[in-house]
Every structure is written in structure tokens, then in C-alpha cells.
Design a protein around this motif. Structure first.
Motif, PDB file in Angstrom:
ATOM      1  N   SER A  75      -5.399  -0.988  -6.842  1.00 39.09           N
ATOM      2  CA  SER A  75      -6.334  -2.116  -6.861  1.00 39.09           C
ATOM      3  C   SER A  75      -6.367  -2.804  -5.504  1.00 39.09           C
ATOM      4  O   SER A  75      -5.432  -2.695  -4.705  1.00 39.09           O
ATOM      5  CB  SER A  75      -5.936  -3.128  -7.938  1.00 39.09           C
ATOM      6  N   LEU A  76      -7.426  -3.545  -5.272  1.00 42.25           N
ATOM      7  CA  LEU A  76      -7.572  -4.290  -4.030  1.00 42.25           C
ATOM      8  C   LEU A  76      -6.415  -5.257  -3.853  1.00 42.25           C
ATOM      9  O   LEU A  76      -5.876  -5.404  -2.758  1.00 42.25           O
ATOM     10  CB  LEU A  76      -8.916  -5.032  -4.013  1.00 42.25           C
ATOM     11  N   ARG A  77      -5.985  -5.915  -4.930  1.00 39.76           N
ATOM     12  CA  ARG A  77      -4.897  -6.896  -4.779  1.00 39.76           C
ATOM     13  C   ARG A  77      -3.595  -6.241  -4.340  1.00 39.76           C
ATOM     14  O   ARG A  77      -2.799  -6.856  -3.639  1.00 39.76           O
ATOM     15  CB  ARG A  77      -4.736  -7.739  -6.035  1.00 39.76           C
ATOM     16  N   ASP A  78      -3.356  -4.972  -4.726  1.00 33.45           N
ATOM     17  CA  ASP A  78      -2.167  -4.255  -4.243  1.00 33.45           C
ATOM     18  C   ASP A  78      -2.255  -4.070  -2.731  1.00 33.45           C
ATOM     19  O   ASP A  78      -1.293  -4.315  -2.001  1.00 33.45           O
ATOM     20  CB  ASP A  78      -2.056  -2.865  -4.887  1.00 33.45           C
ATOM     21  N   LEU A  79      -3.424  -3.606  -2.282  1.00 36.74           N
ATOM     22  CA  LEU A  79      -3.626  -3.363  -0.854  1.00 36.74           C
ATOM     23  C   LEU A  79      -3.510  -4.665  -0.056  1.00 36.74           C
ATOM     24  O   LEU A  79      -2.890  -4.703   1.008  1.00 36.74           O
ATOM     25  CB  LEU A  79      -4.998  -2.724  -0.611  1.00 36.74           C
ATOM     26  N   GLU A  80      -4.094  -5.744  -0.586  1.00 37.93           N
ATOM     27  CA  GLU A  80      -4.051  -7.038   0.101  1.00 37.93           C
ATOM     28  C   GLU A  80      -2.626  -7.572   0.211  1.00 37.93           C
ATOM     29  O   GLU A  80      -2.236  -8.106   1.258  1.00 37.93           O
ATOM     30  CB  GLU A  80      -4.939  -8.058  -0.625  1.00 37.93           C
ATOM     31  N   ALA A  81      -1.844  -7.440  -0.864  1.00 28.47           N
ATOM     32  CA  ALA A  81      -0.458  -7.918  -0.832  1.00 28.47           C
ATOM     33  C   ALA A  81       0.341  -7.156   0.215  1.00 28.47           C
ATOM     34  O   ALA A  81       1.104  -7.750   0.983  1.00 28.47           O
ATOM     35  CB  ALA A  81       0.188  -7.782  -2.208  1.00 28.47           C
ATOM     36  N   GLY A  82       0.166  -5.842   0.246  1.00 26.59           N
ATOM     37  CA  GLY A  82       0.874  -5.044   1.238  1.00 26.59           C
ATOM     38  C   GLY A  82       0.458  -5.400   2.649  1.00 26.59           C
ATOM     39  O   GLY A  82       1.300  -5.609   3.532  1.00 26.59           O
TER      40      GLY A  82
END
Length: 185
Positions: A133-140
């Protein structure tokens, strides 16, 4: 000489196990995706440290409790150990989207907890955040991790979102593991 091996951080639902819009609420509903357990074991055997960072708002929503989540994680670990693999740690956010916590992705609190555990700063040392998900990528990305999208879970829909930063894409966790092991051997 191969570059130093990055820390690998995996999202759970949609990356390691089947995801559900109705939430994965029990150990019986926790079903690994084909090849995911073997991929995690292969990463371990190749010398990578593997962590998990997963939003689990089903706890805040009352769909399951921390004891059931522990059972799901124990099932995953048992399957992983049977393949000769391990994870160094599991971070999860039990909060709902309106709880204003610092751990729920796209915030980076779980990744920061991994950094503290290791005594590392991922803006200075290599790490990879793998999610669907986008939120996974953003957190990383927020913590300096190289973001990686897998096309399992919500990944196929995520790849078409307007994302303004670079990320690698793999069909699944197994494809990521093969490429990553090859790159760092």
C-alpha cells in the motif's frame, strides 16, 4: 565486493499473508501467500535481518484482541521456523485511523522502534520497506528506507496511484527475495 546487506522490513497483510477488506481476524483466517514463507526463510538464510511492521487497527475496532494477534504471529513464526527462517522482530500498531498515534503507517513510529532496537538510523544505513500500500511506502520513505511495492494484496491498485517518489516493484515477496539475495551476494 557486494554492498552491505540492508535491513528488510515487511508489511504483513497483503505481503506475507492474504489480506481481507473484512480484516484477518483469527488464526484460521491467517493464510500465507504462496511462496511468502519460503521467501522470508531464504532472506534469513542469506544473512538478511527481517522485521515486520504492520497496522492492526482490527484491535481498536474490536474485531480481535492482542492475544489472537499473537496466535496469528505464532502461526507465521512456526511456519517460518519450519523452513529455517526467522524474523528479528514484529512491530504492530493496534490503533485506529483516528487515534492520532505515531505508529500507524504512513507515520514511521514502528520503523523508528526498529531503528532504536538495532541502534541504527535508516537515513544513514540501508533498509528496505516492502509493502502493498501507499502508506507502507510512505512510512519507509519517511525514515530513509528504500520503498518496495509488491503486487499482491492491494499492490496492483497501489501501483497506479500518483506517487511522487521512486520505488521498485516486484510481483510478490518471492520475486523480491530472489532479486535482493542475488543483488547482495
Amino acid at each position: 565486493m557486494a554492498p552491505s546487506k540492508p535491513i528488510i522490513i515487511l508489511d504483513r497483510d497483503g505481503v506475507i499473508n492474504q489480506d481481507s477488506d473484512a480484516y484477518v481476524k483469527s488464526v484460521d483466517e491467517w493464510i500465507p501467500l504462496p511462496g511468502s514463507i519460503k521467501a522470508m526463510a531464504a532472506l534469513t538464510k542469506a544473512g538478511f535481518q527481517v522485521f515486520i511492521a504492520t497496522n492492526q487497527s482490527g484491535i481498536a475496532r474490536g474485531y480481535y484482541d492482542a492475544a489472537e494477534l499473537d496466535k496469528m504471529h505464532q502461526k507465521m513464526l512456526d511456519l517460518l521456523h519450519a523452513e529455517g527462517g526467522e524474523v528479528q522482530g514484529i512491530e504492530y500498531c493496534p490503533h485506529g485511523p483516528d487515534d492520532a498515534c505515531q505508529c500507524r503507517k504512513p507515520k514511521s513510529g514502528m520503523i523508528e522502534a526498529i531503528e532504536q532496537q538495532l541502534g541504527m538510523d535508516f537515513t544513514q544505513q540501508p533498509a528496505i520497506m516492502v509493502g502493498d500500500s501507499l502508506r507502507d511506502l510512505e512510512a519507509g520513505k519517511a525514515r530513509g528506507c528504500a520503498p518496495v511495492l509488491v503486487l499482491t494484496g492491494k499492490g496492483r491498485a497501489t501501483q497506479y496511484k500518483d506517487i511522487d517518489f521512486y520505488f521498485d516493484i516486484y510481483t510478490d515477496l518471492a520475486a523480491f527475495a530472489i532479486a535482493t539475495i542475488h543483488k547482495y551476494q
